[in-house]
Design an enzyme around this catalytic site. Structure first.
Site, PDB file in Angstrom:
ATOM      1  N   THR A 104       0.848  -1.212   0.000  1.00 12.44           N
ATOM      2  CA  THR A 104       0.000   0.000   0.000  1.00 12.44           C
ATOM      3  C   THR A 104       0.879   1.256   0.000  1.00 12.44           C
ATOM      4  O   THR A 104       1.924   1.276   0.641  1.00 12.44           O
ATOM      5  CB  THR A 104      -0.853   0.021   1.283  1.00 12.44           C
ATOM      6  OG1 THR A 104      -1.595  -1.170   1.364  1.00 12.44           O
ATOM      7  CG2 THR A 104      -1.816   1.211   1.278  1.00 12.44           C
ATOM      8  N   ARG A 128     -11.699  -9.598  -2.874  1.00  6.93           N
ATOM      9  CA  ARG A 128     -11.496  -9.045  -1.523  1.00  6.93           C
ATOM     10  C   ARG A 128     -11.232  -7.553  -1.603  1.00  6.93           C
ATOM     11  O   ARG A 128     -10.447  -7.083  -2.417  1.00  6.93           O
ATOM     12  CB  ARG A 128     -10.306  -9.753  -0.864  1.00  6.93           C
ATOM     13  CG  ARG A 128     -10.020  -9.316   0.571  1.00  6.93           C
ATOM     14  CD  ARG A 128      -8.909  -8.299   0.643  1.00  6.93           C
ATOM     15  NE  ARG A 128      -8.564  -7.950   2.019  1.00  6.93           N
ATOM     16  CZ  ARG A 128      -7.731  -6.967   2.339  1.00  6.93           C
ATOM     17  NH1 ARG A 128      -7.132  -6.285   1.368  1.00  6.93           N
ATOM     18  NH2 ARG A 128      -7.472  -6.676   3.587  1.00  6.93           N
ATOM     19  N   GLY A 141     -10.094  -4.148   0.690  1.00 10.80           N
ATOM     20  CA  GLY A 141      -9.443  -3.801   1.959  1.00 10.80           C
ATOM     21  C   GLY A 141      -9.830  -2.403   2.406  1.00 10.80           C
ATOM     22  O   GLY A 141     -10.844  -1.840   2.003  1.00 10.80           O
ATOM     23  N   ASP A 142      -8.992  -1.797   3.239  1.00  9.55           N
ATOM     24  CA  ASP A 142      -9.311  -0.482   3.817  1.00  9.55           C
ATOM     25  C   ASP A 142      -8.996   0.674   2.860  1.00  9.55           C
ATOM     26  O   ASP A 142      -9.577   1.748   2.949  1.00  9.55           O
ATOM     27  CB  ASP A 142      -8.518  -0.295   5.116  1.00  9.55           C
ATOM     28  CG  ASP A 142      -7.020  -0.277   4.847  1.00  9.55           C
ATOM     29  OD1 ASP A 142      -6.464  -1.364   4.601  1.00  9.55           O
ATOM     30  OD2 ASP A 142      -6.433   0.811   4.804  1.00  9.55           O
ATOM     31  N   THR A 172      -2.222   2.370   6.434  1.00  8.52           N
ATOM     32  CA  THR A 172      -1.736   1.137   5.831  1.00  8.52           C
ATOM     33  C   THR A 172      -1.536   0.110   6.938  1.00  8.52           C
ATOM     34  O   THR A 172      -1.357   0.471   8.093  1.00  8.52           O
ATOM     35  CB  THR A 172      -0.409   1.353   5.090  1.00  8.52           C
ATOM     36  OG1 THR A 172       0.095   0.092   4.622  1.00  8.52           O
ATOM     37  CG2 THR A 172       0.647   1.999   5.969  1.00  8.52           C
ATOM     38  N   GLY A 173      -1.604  -1.181   6.561  1.00  8.02           N
ATOM     39  CA  GLY A 173      -1.423  -2.223   7.583  1.00  8.02           C
ATOM     40  C   GLY A 173      -2.502  -3.270   7.453  1.00  8.02           C
ATOM     41  O   GLY A 173      -2.914  -3.621   6.335  1.00  8.02           O
ATOM     42  N   GLU A 174      -2.994  -3.770   8.585  1.00  7.38           N
ATOM     43  CA  GLU A 174      -4.013  -4.816   8.547  1.00  7.38           C
ATOM     44  C   GLU A 174      -5.365  -4.210   8.201  1.00  7.38           C
ATOM     45  O   GLU A 174      -6.000  -3.552   9.047  1.00  7.38           O
ATOM     46  CB  GLU A 174      -4.084  -5.507   9.910  1.00  7.38           C
ATOM     47  CG  GLU A 174      -2.912  -6.416  10.165  1.00  7.38           C
ATOM     48  CD  GLU A 174      -2.926  -6.917  11.594  1.00  7.38           C
ATOM     49  OE1 GLU A 174      -1.858  -7.144  12.128  1.00  7.38           O
ATOM     50  OE2 GLU A 174      -4.031  -7.067  12.174  1.00  7.38           O
ATOM     51  N   GLY A 175      -5.764  -4.423   6.947  1.00 10.04           N
ATOM     52  CA  GLY A 175      -6.964  -3.768   6.448  1.00 10.04           C
ATOM     53  C   GLY A 175      -8.184  -3.967   7.316  1.00 10.04           C
ATOM     54  O   GLY A 175      -8.922  -3.013   7.593  1.00 10.04           O
TER      55      GLY A 175
END
Lengths: 193, 131
Positions: free
Chosen positions: B1, B29, B31-32, B51-54
């Site tokens: 990201t 899928r 994401g965020d 950014t990171g774990e969506g």
């Protein structure tokens, strides 16, 4: 009123074994795009134009996970997504499921500026891209040999794999033993974006 | 990201985020990053890109949260970033960058490093990966 300010990122959650030369490459790319944004701001460009310009540059360089160099789906293809927001009047645009649009962030900008909606996805977004005449490329353009290797690792580990596209097999398997855990999985066997 | 946040000389904020998502993800899928208020947000007060774990970012509506604690708790930009990273991610891991309409820049992350760079008109410039 303060002056201008800018920040960029290339992703969070980094392999603790990141090879130094790859750290250097990442810093050089971050510095390059930061300077691109700074020179635009010095020329009085607007904030919304600068964020689009900088993210386009990051999408075009394969180093980080976006545009060319994107992470791969379980099928070995690329599906990209992006969003943009203008603080003035809180206008926004977003796209998901793109497979042929060279710069997803510019399509998100067009959704914001040229469509009655704020979010288009998959075939609708691709149709809109053709209508708007943005640059389209084959899905293969986005796929890099490194990510093909990373996907193979992910499948062998039967999980979603960290996407910083840095570790070769040994550093990745070495990192799997690393004590760092993310959501119950070793940090390098997990896949935040 | 990847992401960028900017405040220009007129004090206007903007944010942009783009991603390929997760390696080996299911097709379809989301994401965020494309979710306004989760991975990306900008208003009169600030601009934020995450950014990171969506899934954690979505559940925490992380980007909007920075603006909310500035508006409703009266926090400054860096305090707002630190508060959100510390209190809104549950067990998730993420990072974010932010600017304010007064020309400040800030970032925060609770995972192992974040590729980031920031600069201000007064000459400050920093590029980093680790803490």
């Amino acid at each position: 009123m303060g002056g201008w300010a800018i920040a960029v990122h290339g992703g969070a959650g980094v392999d603790p074994n990141l090879p130094p030369q790859r750290q250097q490459q990442a810093k050089e790319l971050l510095t390059r795009v930061l300077n691109l944004g700074i020179s635009s701001l010095r020329s009085n460009a607007s904030a919304i134009d600068v964020v689009e310009l900088v993210v386009r540059e990051l999408e075009t360089d394969p180093l980080f996970n976006s545009g060319r160099g994107s992470a791969l789906t379980e099928k070995g293809t690329v599906e990209m997504e992006a969003s943009i927001m203008d603080g003035t009047k809180r206008r926004c645009g977003a796209v998901s499921g793109l497979t042929t649009v060279k710069n997803p962030i510019s399509l998100a900008r067009l959704v914001m500026d040229k469509s009655p909606h704020s979010y288009l996805a998959f075939s609708g977004a691709e149709d809109f891209a053709r209508q708007q005449g943005v640059e389209l490329v084959e899905n293969e353009y986005f796929i890099t040999p490194e990510n093909v290797g990373m996907l193979k690792l992910a499948k062998e580990a039967n999980t979603i794999l960290f996407d910083y596209r840095i570790p070769t097999y040994d550093t990745c398997s070495a990192a799997i033993e690393s004590p760092l855990v993310m959501n119950g999985l070793p940090i390098n066997v997990y896949a935040p974006e | 990201t990847v992401g960028c946040v900017v405040v220009d000389r007129e004090g206007r904020c903007a944010a942009a985020t783009s991603t390929g998502g997760l390696m080996n993800k299911m097709t379809g899928r989301i994401g965020d990053s494309p979710m306004i208020g989760a991975g990306t947000y900008a208003c009169e007060v600030c601009g934020v890109s995450c950014t990171g774990e969506g899934e954690a970012i979505i559940r925490g509506t992380l980007a909007r949260e920075v603006a909310a604690v500035m508006e409703y708790k009266g926090l400054g930009l860096q305090d707002a970033v630190d508060f959100v990273i510390k209190n809104r991610l549950d067990e998730g891991f993420a990072g974010l960058i932010a600017v304010s309409n007064t020309g400040e820049v800030a970032y925060g992350f609770n995972c192992n490093g974040m590729f980031r760079g920031c600069a201000c008109e007064d000459g400050f410039m920093e590029v980093g990966i680790w803490e």
